[in-house]
Design a protein around this motif. Structure first.
Motif, PDB file in Angstrom:
ATOM      1  N   ALA A   1       0.868  -1.150  -0.114  1.00  0.00           N
ATOM      2  CA  ALA A   1      -0.167  -0.014   0.003  1.00  0.00           C
ATOM      3  C   ALA A   1       1.013   1.522  -0.123  1.00  0.00           C
ATOM      4  CB  ALA A   1      -0.918  -0.013   1.166  1.00  0.00           C
ATOM      5  N   ILE A   2       1.844   1.139   0.534  1.00  0.00           N
ATOM      6  CA  ILE A   2       2.819   2.291   0.750  1.00  0.00           C
ATOM      7  C   ILE A   2       3.504   2.663  -0.603  1.00  0.00           C
ATOM      8  CG2 ILE A   2       5.017   3.293   1.951  1.00  0.00           C
ATOM      9  CD1 ILE A   2       4.081   1.964   4.442  1.00  0.00           C
ATOM     10  N   GLU A   3       3.866   1.416  -1.156  1.00  0.00           N
ATOM     11  CA  GLU A   3       4.609   1.508  -2.555  1.00  0.00           C
ATOM     12  C   GLU A   3       3.586   2.126  -3.484  1.00  0.00           C
ATOM     13  OE1 GLU A   3       7.283   1.612  -4.976  1.00  0.00           O
ATOM     14  OE2 GLU A   3       7.983   0.400  -3.324  1.00  0.00           O
ATOM     15  N   THR A   4       2.564   1.730  -3.437  1.00  0.00           N
ATOM     16  CA  THR A   4       1.358   2.351  -4.405  1.00  0.00           C
ATOM     17  C   THR A   4       1.067   3.761  -4.143  1.00  0.00           C
ATOM     18  OG1 THR A   4       0.320   0.400  -4.556  1.00  0.00           O
ATOM     19  CG2 THR A   4      -0.995   2.282  -5.083  1.00  0.00           C
ATOM     20  N   GLU A   5       1.206   4.052  -2.915  1.00  0.00           N
ATOM     21  CA  GLU A   5       1.051   5.583  -2.392  1.00  0.00           C
ATOM     22  C   GLU A   5       2.085   6.608  -3.033  1.00  0.00           C
ATOM     23  OE1 GLU A   5      -1.904   7.963  -1.137  1.00  0.00           O
ATOM     24  OE2 GLU A   5      -2.033   5.869  -1.216  1.00  0.00           O
ATOM     25  N   ILE A   6       3.461   5.782  -2.895  1.00  0.00           N
ATOM     26  CA  ILE A   6       4.690   6.654  -3.341  1.00  0.00           C
ATOM     27  C   ILE A   6       4.303   6.682  -4.762  1.00  0.00           C
ATOM     28  CG2 ILE A   6       7.052   6.237  -3.657  1.00  0.00           C
ATOM     29  CD1 ILE A   6       7.471   4.935  -1.134  1.00  0.00           C
ATOM     30  N   ILE A   7       4.029   5.810  -5.711  1.00  0.00           N
ATOM     31  CA  ILE A   7       3.870   6.017  -7.167  1.00  0.00           C
ATOM     32  C   ILE A   7       2.828   7.085  -7.494  1.00  0.00           C
ATOM     33  CG2 ILE A   7       2.983   4.975  -9.145  1.00  0.00           C
ATOM     34  CD1 ILE A   7       4.088   2.331  -7.948  1.00  0.00           C
ATOM     35  N   LYS A   8       1.897   7.156  -6.683  1.00  0.00           N
ATOM     36  CA  LYS A   8       0.464   7.949  -6.818  1.00  0.00           C
ATOM     37  C   LYS A   8       0.994   9.543  -6.381  1.00  0.00           C
ATOM     38  CE  LYS A   8      -3.970   8.660  -5.502  1.00  0.00           C
ATOM     39  NZ  LYS A   8      -5.254   8.319  -4.457  1.00  0.00           N
ATOM     40  N   SER A   9       1.881   9.475  -5.117  1.00  0.00           N
ATOM     41  CA  SER A   9       2.386  10.821  -4.833  1.00  0.00           C
ATOM     42  C   SER A   9       3.304  11.496  -5.635  1.00  0.00           C
ATOM     43  CB  SER A   9       2.857  10.669  -3.334  1.00  0.00           C
ATOM     44  OG  SER A   9       3.622  11.768  -2.902  1.00  0.00           O
ATOM     45  N   LYS A  10       4.259  10.800  -6.215  1.00  0.00           N
ATOM     46  CA  LYS A  10       5.032  11.249  -7.301  1.00  0.00           C
ATOM     47  C   LYS A  10       4.324  11.935  -8.613  1.00  0.00           C
ATOM     48  CE  LYS A  10       9.141   8.363  -6.269  1.00  0.00           C
ATOM     49  NZ  LYS A  10      10.090   7.087  -6.887  1.00  0.00           N
ATOM     50  N   ARG A  11       3.405  10.895  -9.017  1.00  0.00           N
ATOM     51  CA  ARG A  11       2.456  11.481 -10.085  1.00  0.00           C
ATOM     52  C   ARG A  11       1.634  12.860  -9.791  1.00  0.00           C
ATOM     53  NH1 ARG A  11      -0.113   6.964 -10.811  1.00  0.00           N
ATOM     54  NH2 ARG A  11      -1.921   7.654  -9.606  1.00  0.00           N
ATOM     55  N   GLU A  12       0.956  12.562  -8.718  1.00  0.00           N
ATOM     56  CA  GLU A  12       0.096  13.835  -8.531  1.00  0.00           C
ATOM     57  C   GLU A  12       0.524  14.756  -7.728  1.00  0.00           C
ATOM     58  OE1 GLU A  12      -3.696  11.860  -7.132  1.00  0.00           O
ATOM     59  OE2 GLU A  12      -3.665  10.410  -8.603  1.00  0.00           O
TER      60      GLU A  12
ATOM     61  N   TYR B   1       1.205  15.086  -4.200  1.00  0.00           N
ATOM     62  CA  TYR B   1       0.616  15.468  -3.026  1.00  0.00           C
ATOM     63  C   TYR B   1       1.308  14.626  -1.733  1.00  0.00           C
ATOM     64  CZ  TYR B   1      -1.871  11.030  -2.617  1.00  0.00           C
ATOM     65  OH  TYR B   1      -2.114   9.479  -2.402  1.00  0.00           O
ATOM     66  N   LYS B   2       0.908  15.000  -0.405  1.00  0.00           N
ATOM     67  CA  LYS B   2       1.728  14.411   0.709  1.00  0.00           C
ATOM     68  C   LYS B   2       0.904  13.309   1.421  1.00  0.00           C
ATOM     69  CE  LYS B   2       5.166  17.193   1.619  1.00  0.00           C
ATOM     70  NZ  LYS B   2       6.671  16.764   1.746  1.00  0.00           N
ATOM     71  N   PHE B   3       1.604  12.471   1.843  1.00  0.00           N
ATOM     72  CA  PHE B   3       0.939  11.337   2.530  1.00  0.00           C
ATOM     73  C   PHE B   3       1.933  10.976   3.798  1.00  0.00           C
ATOM     74  CE2 PHE B   3       3.383   8.734  -0.002  1.00  0.00           C
ATOM     75  CZ  PHE B   3       3.859   7.435   0.708  1.00  0.00           C
ATOM     76  N   SER B   4       1.293  10.612   4.608  1.00  0.00           N
ATOM     77  CA  SER B   4       2.227  10.348   6.026  1.00  0.00           C
ATOM     78  C   SER B   4       1.916   9.103   6.660  1.00  0.00           C
ATOM     79  CB  SER B   4       1.880  11.342   7.021  1.00  0.00           C
ATOM     80  OG  SER B   4       2.108  12.680   6.441  1.00  0.00           O
ATOM     81  N   ILE B   5       2.674   8.638   7.357  1.00  0.00           N
ATOM     82  CA  ILE B   5       2.602   7.266   8.060  1.00  0.00           C
ATOM     83  C   ILE B   5       2.938   7.672   9.720  1.00  0.00           C
ATOM     84  CG2 ILE B   5       3.074   5.847   6.024  1.00  0.00           C
ATOM     85  CD1 ILE B   5       5.918   5.527   7.749  1.00  0.00           C
TER      86      ILE B   5
ATOM     87  N   SER C   1       6.491  11.953   7.087  1.00  0.00           N
ATOM     88  CA  SER C   1       5.746  12.264   5.840  1.00  0.00           C
ATOM     89  C   SER C   1       6.729  12.061   4.560  1.00  0.00           C
ATOM     90  CB  SER C   1       5.336  13.827   5.996  1.00  0.00           C
ATOM     91  OG  SER C   1       4.377  14.022   4.646  1.00  0.00           O
ATOM     92  N   TYR C   2       6.141  11.364   3.477  1.00  0.00           N
ATOM     93  CA  TYR C   2       6.918  11.198   2.337  1.00  0.00           C
ATOM     94  C   TYR C   2       7.341  12.465   1.546  1.00  0.00           C
ATOM     95  CZ  TYR C   2       8.304   9.392  -1.976  1.00  0.00           C
ATOM     96  OH  TYR C   2       8.832   9.376  -3.226  1.00  0.00           O
ATOM     97  N   ASP C   3       8.852  12.443   1.279  1.00  0.00           N
ATOM     98  CA  ASP C   3       9.211  13.537   0.659  1.00  0.00           C
ATOM     99  C   ASP C   3      10.122  12.755  -0.489  1.00  0.00           C
ATOM    100  OD1 ASP C   3      10.793  15.512  -0.312  1.00  0.00           O
ATOM    101  OD2 ASP C   3      12.041  16.120   1.484  1.00  0.00           O
ATOM    102  N   GLU C   4       9.991  13.061  -1.726  1.00  0.00           N
ATOM    103  CA  GLU C   4      10.364  12.303  -2.915  1.00  0.00           C
ATOM    104  C   GLU C   4      11.850  12.911  -3.101  1.00  0.00           C
ATOM    105  OE1 GLU C   4       9.052  13.436  -6.845  1.00  0.00           O
ATOM    106  OE2 GLU C   4       7.962  15.080  -6.100  1.00  0.00           O
ATOM    107  N   LEU C   5      12.401  13.749  -2.303  1.00  0.00           N
ATOM    108  CA  LEU C   5      13.707  14.357  -2.653  1.00  0.00           C
ATOM    109  C   LEU C   5      14.716  13.530  -1.777  1.00  0.00           C
ATOM    110  CD1 LEU C   5      13.067  18.244  -2.905  1.00  0.00           C
ATOM    111  CD2 LEU C   5      13.386  16.616  -4.620  1.00  0.00           C
ATOM    112  N   THR C   6      14.098  13.049  -0.532  1.00  0.00           N
ATOM    113  CA  THR C   6      14.977  12.423   0.472  1.00  0.00           C
ATOM    114  C   THR C   6      14.670  10.986   0.544  1.00  0.00           C
ATOM    115  OG1 THR C   6      13.686  13.170   2.387  1.00  0.00           O
ATOM    116  CG2 THR C   6      15.369  14.581   1.684  1.00  0.00           C
ATOM    117  N   MET C   7      13.508  10.606   0.091  1.00  0.00           N
ATOM    118  CA  MET C   7      12.976   9.085   0.223  1.00  0.00           C
ATOM    119  C   MET C   7      12.680   8.587  -0.987  1.00  0.00           C
ATOM    120  SD  MET C   7      10.357   9.893   3.328  1.00  0.00           S
ATOM    121  CE  MET C   7      10.909  10.924   4.814  1.00  0.00           C
ATOM    122  N   ILE C   8      13.525   7.502  -1.211  1.00  0.00           N
ATOM    123  CA  ILE C   8      13.317   6.796  -2.680  1.00  0.00           C
ATOM    124  C   ILE C   8      12.532   5.460  -2.486  1.00  0.00           C
ATOM    125  CG2 ILE C   8      14.675   5.598  -4.593  1.00  0.00           C
ATOM    126  CD1 ILE C   8      17.157   7.355  -3.727  1.00  0.00           C
TER     127      ILE C   8
END
Length: 374
Positions: free
Chosen positions: A222-233, A235-239, A332-339
């Motif tokens: 689910a997190i992997e899916t959310e990362i892909i979605k976050s990169k595309r759209e 937006y922020k998501f958190s855990i 919270s997911y940050d695409e710059l620091t979290m791959i």
């Protein structure tokens, strides 16, 4: 009476039985009824012979006997083989000879016999029996064509023969319809059972058996899916990662049954604080995690604080009054620091560790971190 009939039908059509056995039960009972109708049809049309009527009656007895033997002894495979051979190599040819050869309606029954052979026998047996049936029927037709007087003929008006064929056609068509309908219903039933089984297996593979929450495997996907979605759209998501404070001592002092009760109660509190599209999972042991789509760190921290306070004021173990608290870490997911997924969960785990080091029963995130993880 109705209950007895329903019980009888459930017994012979039990979904636990192999499909071939259920079909065999229907074929033998249907064959009994069909043979009785075939006995009556020539009488109605006037195209009949004493031998043919006796043979039709014996056919009904033959089918019903096979049903009783298979149903009561369980020797279904033997009964299936006897039924197919007896039907195609003895009964149908004799009826064909006695009912006027090619001009009778028995030719139609040959088709039904072949259908039953292919549906009832396993592949290896059908591979042997089917060619023999085709050879037999071809020989019968050849002899009937070359030697018209070989088979007994019945001196009747032409319209009576037409009526006899029409009645036979009706019986064969009706029987074939019921066979196809039964097979269709059986297939549909098997498909529904298979779908249900697949759903149950999927649920088992993604659900924690104790708390009934999602398991770690499902959460990571689910997190992997959310990362892909976050990169595309964009937006922020958190855990939020939670850990039950001093849980080992609860297990050691009160036993694993009490420990399980604590985990189950905490899981219920977590579920009561989430939205429909959030994901709550047991991360492992006494660790739990919530995935919050479309939520920044501040919103996630507020949610975590609500949960922490709820746990603090609740009794997670109703059988024993044990004060239980939880600690948490928010990231919270940050695409710059979290791959990867691991990059994100590692930050939450670090903040959780900091909460533990700072006295437990607290939630740590970027704004209130003391930097113990650095």
């Amino acid at each position: 009476m109705k209950e007895k009939i329903e019980k009888f039908l459930m017994d012979i059509l039990n979904p636990q039985l192999p499909m071939r056995i259920r079909f065999f039960n229907i074929c033998t009972l249907g064959g009994t009824a069909g043979a009785l109708l075939a006995t009556i049809a020539p009488i109605i049309s006037g195209v009949n012979s004493t031998f043919g009527l006796i043979l039709s009656s014996l056919t009904a007895v033959f089918f019903f006997s096979l049903f009783l033997i298979g149903h009561n002894t369980g020797k279904n495979e033997l009964c299936i083989m006897v039924g197919v051979i007896g039907l195609n190599f003895i009964i149908y040819p004799l009826l064909y000879f006695s009912m006027g050869g090619i001009e009778g309606g028995m030719v139609l029954y040959f088709v039904m016999g072949i259908v039953f052979t292919l549906l009832l026998l396993d592949f290896k047996s059908a591979l042997i029996i089917f060619p023999l049936e085709i050879a037999e029927y071809s020989l019968i037709f050849y002899l009937g064509e070359k030697h018209p007087g070989l088979f007994s003929t019945i001196d009747v008006y032409r319209e009576n023969i037409v009526l006899d064929i029409a009645l036979d056609f009706f019986i064969v068509s009706l029987t074939t319809f019921f066979v196809i309908k039964i097979l269709y219903n059986a297939y549909e039933d098997q498909a529904k059972r298979a779908d249900k089984l697949v759903q149950e297996l999927e649920k088992l593979s993604t659900t924690d058996p104790l708390t009934k929450l999602y398991n770690r495997r499902f959460l990571m996907q689910a997190i992997e899916t959310e990362i892909i979605k976050s990169k595309r759209e964009k937006y922020k998501f958190s855990i939020i990662m939670f850990d039950v404070d001093k849980f080992k001592s609860v297990n050691d002092t009160y036993g694993h049954i009490i420990g399980d009760e604590v985990l189950i109660s905490f899981a219920k509190i977590l579920s009561s604080h989430v939205r429909e599209y959030d994901t709550v999972a047991r991360y492992g042991g006494e660790e739990f995690m919530i995935l919050l789509p479309n939520s920044n760190e501040e919103a996630a921290f507020s949610r975590a604080e609500e949960i922490r306070r709820d746990v603090e004021s609740s009794e997670l173990c109703t059988s024993m009054h044990i004060p239980i608290t939880v600690s948490g870490g928010v990231a919270s997911y940050d695409e710059l620091t979290m791959i990867t997924v691991e990059d994100l969960t590692s930050v939450a785990d670090t903040y959780l560790y900091e909460s533990k080091e700072n006295g437990r029963n607290r939630i740590t995130w970027r704004d209130n971190s003391h930097g113990l993880h650095k």
